[in-house]
Write a protein that holds these residues in place. Structure first.
Motif, PDB file in Angstrom:
ATOM      1  N   ASN A  65     -21.493  -8.015  -6.910  1.00  0.00           N
ATOM      2  CA  ASN A  65     -20.856  -7.558  -8.149  1.00  0.00           C
ATOM      3  C   ASN A  65     -19.963  -6.334  -7.985  1.00  0.00           C
ATOM      4  N   ASP A  66     -19.893  -5.751  -6.785  1.00  0.00           N
ATOM      5  CA  ASP A  66     -19.027  -4.585  -6.601  1.00  0.00           C
ATOM      6  C   ASP A  66     -17.566  -5.000  -6.586  1.00  0.00           C
ATOM      7  N   ARG A  67     -16.714  -4.015  -6.873  1.00  0.00           N
ATOM      8  CA  ARG A  67     -15.276  -4.205  -6.861  1.00  0.00           C
ATOM      9  C   ARG A  67     -14.668  -3.144  -5.956  1.00  0.00           C
ATOM     10  N   VAL A  68     -13.518  -3.472  -5.380  1.00  0.00           N
ATOM     11  CA  VAL A  68     -12.807  -2.523  -4.535  1.00  0.00           C
ATOM     12  C   VAL A  68     -11.370  -2.440  -5.027  1.00  0.00           C
ATOM     13  N   SER A  69     -10.865  -1.205  -5.131  1.00  0.00           N
ATOM     14  CA  SER A  69      -9.455  -1.044  -5.474  1.00  0.00           C
ATOM     15  C   SER A  69      -8.787  -0.195  -4.402  1.00  0.00           C
ATOM     16  N   TRP A  70      -7.538  -0.524  -4.122  1.00  0.00           N
ATOM     17  CA  TRP A  70      -6.713   0.229  -3.185  1.00  0.00           C
ATOM     18  C   TRP A  70      -5.444   0.627  -3.920  1.00  0.00           C
ATOM     19  N   THR A  71      -5.000   1.859  -3.721  1.00  0.00           N
ATOM     20  CA  THR A  71      -3.746   2.340  -4.284  1.00  0.00           C
ATOM     21  C   THR A  71      -2.836   2.727  -3.130  1.00  0.00           C
ATOM     22  N   ALA A  72      -1.592   2.278  -3.211  1.00  0.00           N
ATOM     23  CA  ALA A  72      -0.591   2.612  -2.181  1.00  0.00           C
ATOM     24  C   ALA A  72       0.085   3.923  -2.553  1.00  0.00           C
ATOM     25  N   GLU A  73       0.073   4.883  -1.630  1.00  0.00           N
ATOM     26  CA  GLU A  73       0.742   6.164  -1.863  1.00  0.00           C
ATOM     27  C   GLU A  73       1.741   6.418  -0.733  1.00  0.00           C
ATOM     28  N   GLY A  74       3.010   6.141  -1.000  1.00  0.00           N
ATOM     29  CA  GLY A  74       4.051   6.457  -0.029  1.00  0.00           C
ATOM     30  C   GLY A  74       4.739   5.271   0.609  1.00  0.00           C
ATOM     31  N   SER A  75       4.257   4.054   0.375  1.00  0.00           N
ATOM     32  CA  SER A  75       4.886   2.873   0.961  1.00  0.00           C
ATOM     33  C   SER A  75       4.323   1.611   0.323  1.00  0.00           C
ATOM     34  N   ASP A  76       5.087   0.527   0.422  1.00  0.00           N
ATOM     35  CA  ASP A  76       4.543  -0.785   0.090  1.00  0.00           C
ATOM     36  C   ASP A  76       3.560  -1.146   1.201  1.00  0.00           C
ATOM     37  N   ILE A  77       2.502  -1.877   0.851  1.00  0.00           N
ATOM     38  CA  ILE A  77       1.518  -2.251   1.866  1.00  0.00           C
ATOM     39  C   ILE A  77       1.092  -3.706   1.714  1.00  0.00           C
ATOM     40  N   SER A  78       0.627  -4.269   2.821  1.00  0.00           N
ATOM     41  CA  SER A  78       0.107  -5.637   2.861  1.00  0.00           C
ATOM     42  C   SER A  78      -1.312  -5.604   3.394  1.00  0.00           C
ATOM     43  N   PHE A  79      -2.163  -6.475   2.841  1.00  0.00           N
ATOM     44  CA  PHE A  79      -3.559  -6.566   3.253  1.00  0.00           C
ATOM     45  C   PHE A  79      -3.832  -7.923   3.877  1.00  0.00           C
ATOM     46  N   GLN A  80      -4.739  -7.943   4.834  1.00  0.00           N
ATOM     47  CA  GLN A  80      -5.218  -9.189   5.429  1.00  0.00           C
ATOM     48  C   GLN A  80      -6.738  -9.111   5.488  1.00  0.00           C
ATOM     49  N   PHE A  81      -7.410 -10.050   4.778  1.00  0.00           N
ATOM     50  CA  PHE A  81      -8.867 -10.077   4.693  1.00  0.00           C
ATOM     51  C   PHE A  81      -9.412 -11.409   5.170  1.00  0.00           C
ATOM     52  N   ALA A  94       3.098  -2.772  -4.103  1.00  0.00           N
ATOM     53  CA  ALA A  94       4.222  -1.843  -3.949  1.00  0.00           C
ATOM     54  C   ALA A  94       3.715  -0.403  -3.987  1.00  0.00           C
ATOM     55  N   ASP A  95       4.517   0.487  -3.453  1.00  0.00           N
ATOM     56  CA  ASP A  95       4.214   1.916  -3.472  1.00  0.00           C
ATOM     57  C   ASP A  95       3.889   2.346  -4.902  1.00  0.00           C
ATOM     58  N   GLY A  96       2.759   3.025  -5.072  1.00  0.00           N
ATOM     59  CA  GLY A  96       2.337   3.501  -6.390  1.00  0.00           C
ATOM     60  C   GLY A  96       1.474   2.523  -7.163  1.00  0.00           C
ATOM     61  N   ASP A  97       1.422   1.275  -6.722  1.00  0.00           N
ATOM     62  CA  ASP A  97       0.611   0.271  -7.418  1.00  0.00           C
ATOM     63  C   ASP A  97      -0.791   0.197  -6.822  1.00  0.00           C
ATOM     64  N   SER A  98      -1.663  -0.530  -7.532  1.00  0.00           N
ATOM     65  CA  SER A  98      -3.043  -0.710  -7.078  1.00  0.00           C
ATOM     66  C   SER A  98      -3.404  -2.181  -7.044  1.00  0.00           C
ATOM     67  N   LEU A  99      -4.358  -2.493  -6.219  1.00  0.00           N
ATOM     68  CA  LEU A  99      -4.939  -3.834  -6.121  1.00  0.00           C
ATOM     69  C   LEU A  99      -6.433  -3.670  -6.331  1.00  0.00           C
ATOM     70  N   MET A 100      -7.005  -4.417  -7.279  1.00  0.00           N
ATOM     71  CA  MET A 100      -8.443  -4.384  -7.501  1.00  0.00           C
ATOM     72  C   MET A 100      -8.973  -5.792  -7.304  1.00  0.00           C
ATOM     73  N   ARG A 101     -10.012  -5.908  -6.461  1.00  0.00           N
ATOM     74  CA  ARG A 101     -10.600  -7.210  -6.188  1.00  0.00           C
ATOM     75  C   ARG A 101     -12.128  -7.119  -6.275  1.00  0.00           C
TER      76      ARG A 101
END
Length: 138
Positions: A65-81, A94-101
């Motif tokens: 039930n946990d969630r993880v969020s990542w925020t990009a600070e300074g660049s666009d980023i890509s994740f591979q899981f 994109a830079d400044g945006d967040s991803l929550m999963r």
């Protein structure tokens, strides 16, 4: 009448004691969701994946039930899981945006290494080299 009052008080005390013992022995509520807030940013001249409130930590220890969020600070980023972890294998923000999963219901207990590519710098961000998620229990 006095004996009836004493019996009533004694019964109330016994019920109070029993309820406290049962409450103390009940298992903790493991269904609560925890949000692990991460940031991808420059730390000491190096791109890192760190906790939002603690730049010294990057390994995520999660449970069902946990969630993880990542925020990009300074660049666009890509994740591979690993696809079983979040129900998808790659994400971009994109830079400044967040991803929550949220953790996928089928994710198994274990250690998962993941990659975070910083597109502006053309490098992979480090966590505790490489970033990882440990699913402690489901």
């Amino acid at each position: 009448m006095k004996i009836k009052s004493i019996i009533t008080i004694a019964a109330a005390l016994v019920l109070f004691f029993i309820s406290n013992v049962l409450y103390a022995q009940s298992p903790p509520n493991d269904n609560r969701s925890v949000l692990h807030e991460m940031v991808v940013k420059m730390v000491d001249e190096e791109w890192r994946v760190v906790y939002k409130n603690d730049e010294t930590k990057s390994t995520i220890v999660a449970k069902k039930n946990d969630r993880v969020s990542w925020t990009a600070e300074g660049s666009d980023i890509s994740f591979q899981f690993d696809e079983s972890l979040f129900g998808g294998s790659s994400f971009e923000i994109a830079d400044g945006d967040s991803l929550m999963r949220p953790l996928a219901p089928g994710a198994k207990v274990g250690e998962y290494i993941y990659a975070v590519f910083v597109r502006g710098a053309g490098v992979f961000a480090k966590g505790e080299s490489p970033p990882r998620i440990i699913i402690d229990r489901m």
